[in-house]
Scaffold this motif. Structure first.
Motif, PDB file in Angstrom:
ATOM      1  N   GLU A   1       4.703 -33.229 -21.402  1.00  0.00           N
ATOM      2  CA  GLU A   1       5.620 -34.091 -20.664  1.00  0.00           C
ATOM      3  C   GLU A   1       4.846 -35.269 -20.098  1.00  0.00           C
ATOM      4  O   GLU A   1       3.814 -35.090 -19.456  1.00  0.00           O
ATOM      5  N   ASN A   2       5.342 -36.461 -20.373  1.00  0.00           N
ATOM      6  CA  ASN A   2       4.744 -37.650 -19.782  1.00  0.00           C
ATOM      7  C   ASN A   2       5.263 -37.791 -18.360  1.00  0.00           C
ATOM      8  O   ASN A   2       6.470 -37.820 -18.134  1.00  0.00           O
ATOM      9  N   PHE A   3       4.343 -37.838 -17.408  1.00  0.00           N
ATOM     10  CA  PHE A   3       4.703 -37.986 -16.005  1.00  0.00           C
ATOM     11  C   PHE A   3       5.357 -39.341 -15.759  1.00  0.00           C
ATOM     12  O   PHE A   3       6.291 -39.461 -14.996  1.00  0.00           O
ATOM     13  N   ASP A   4       4.853 -40.361 -16.448  1.00  0.00           N
ATOM     14  CA  ASP A   4       5.377 -41.713 -16.291  1.00  0.00           C
ATOM     15  C   ASP A   4       6.614 -41.884 -17.164  1.00  0.00           C
ATOM     16  O   ASP A   4       6.704 -41.319 -18.247  1.00  0.00           O
ATOM     17  N   PRO A   5       7.583 -42.691 -16.727  1.00  0.00           N
ATOM     18  CA  PRO A   5       8.764 -42.934 -17.564  1.00  0.00           C
ATOM     19  C   PRO A   5       8.420 -43.853 -18.733  1.00  0.00           C
ATOM     20  O   PRO A   5       7.357 -44.478 -18.761  1.00  0.00           O
ATOM     21  N   MET A   6       9.308 -43.926 -19.695  1.00  0.00           N
ATOM     22  CA  MET A   6       9.125 -44.853 -20.821  1.00  0.00           C
ATOM     23  C   MET A   6       8.833 -46.236 -20.269  1.00  0.00           C
ATOM     24  O   MET A   6       9.420 -46.644 -19.263  1.00  0.00           O
ATOM     25  N   GLY A   7       7.957 -46.928 -20.952  1.00  0.00           N
ATOM     26  CA  GLY A   7       7.526 -48.243 -20.508  1.00  0.00           C
ATOM     27  C   GLY A   7       6.035 -48.246 -20.214  1.00  0.00           C
ATOM     28  O   GLY A   7       5.403 -49.286 -20.211  1.00  0.00           O
ATOM     29  N   VAL A   8       5.485 -47.047 -19.984  1.00  0.00           N
ATOM     30  CA  VAL A   8       4.044 -46.888 -19.855  1.00  0.00           C
ATOM     31  C   VAL A   8       3.566 -46.326 -21.183  1.00  0.00           C
ATOM     32  O   VAL A   8       4.063 -45.302 -21.647  1.00  0.00           O
ATOM     33  N   HIS A   9       2.628 -47.005 -21.839  1.00  0.00           N
ATOM     34  CA  HIS A   9       2.137 -46.565 -23.146  1.00  0.00           C
ATOM     35  C   HIS A   9       1.633 -45.130 -23.037  1.00  0.00           C
ATOM     36  O   HIS A   9       0.955 -44.769 -22.078  1.00  0.00           O
ATOM     37  N   THR A  10       1.974 -44.303 -24.017  1.00  0.00           N
ATOM     38  CA  THR A  10       1.605 -42.886 -24.002  1.00  0.00           C
ATOM     39  C   THR A  10       0.119 -42.689 -23.745  1.00  0.00           C
ATOM     40  O   THR A  10      -0.268 -41.789 -22.998  1.00  0.00           O
TER      41      THR A  10
END
Length: 166
Positions: A113-122
């Protein structure tokens, strides 16, 4: 491998399998890219074909940023091709890694799970594994979709990135 590496082939493959994709179009020229960007609106994502680590790509928030970003993306692609795609900023991002053997056994290796929302490069995002807020319903959808993709693609390790609504 071509199906997974070529952005247009991958997009067509997803549509053929009934997997929803964002509005997008391949552009091989500045004019094609600009016309489609105006059609789908902003924000949008530019994804140059056959580059690594997001090289030349990025998010374009407004039309004043488009010309420079589109030229950079087309130049970065060795085949002068870029996918112009509607951005889904703010959505949650989950990743699923799996492996299939010659006997058609599939193993789920990991959920991320990416902690940051979409818009932050993986590659720049904080991630946790296993995924902590993924509901069982969404997990089962991801799992089933990924297994279908794996079986359609062949015997390879597969990394699937899927998004849920904001």
């Amino acid at each position: 491998m071509k199906k997974a590496e070529d952005r247009e082939k991958f997009r067509k493959w997803m549509i053929q399998m009934g997997i929803p994709v964002c509005a997008a179009k391949i552009a091989n020229s500045f004019l094609e890219g600009k016309e489609f960007a105006q059609e789908i609106g902003f924000p949008l994502v530019l994804r140059p074909s056959f580059t690594l680590g997001g090289t030349g790509g990025g998010i374009v928030f407004k039309k004043e940023e488009l010309d420079e970003a589109l030229n950079r993306a087309l130049t970065a692609s060795p085949i002068h091709e870029v996918l112009v795609e509607k951005a889904v900023l703010g959505w949650k991002e989950f990743e699923l890694e799996l492996l299939r053997d010659n006997n058609d056994n599939v193993v789920i290796i990991c959920t991320v799970e990416n902690f940051d929302p979409m818009g932050v490069h993986t590659g720049d995002s904080i991630t946790v594994a296993p995924a902590m807020t993924l509901s069982d319903t969404v997990y089962q959808l991801m799992r089933n979709t990924a297994i279908d993709m794996m079986r359609n693609l062949g015997n390879f390790a597969l990394w699937v990135v899927m998004y849920s609504l904001p």
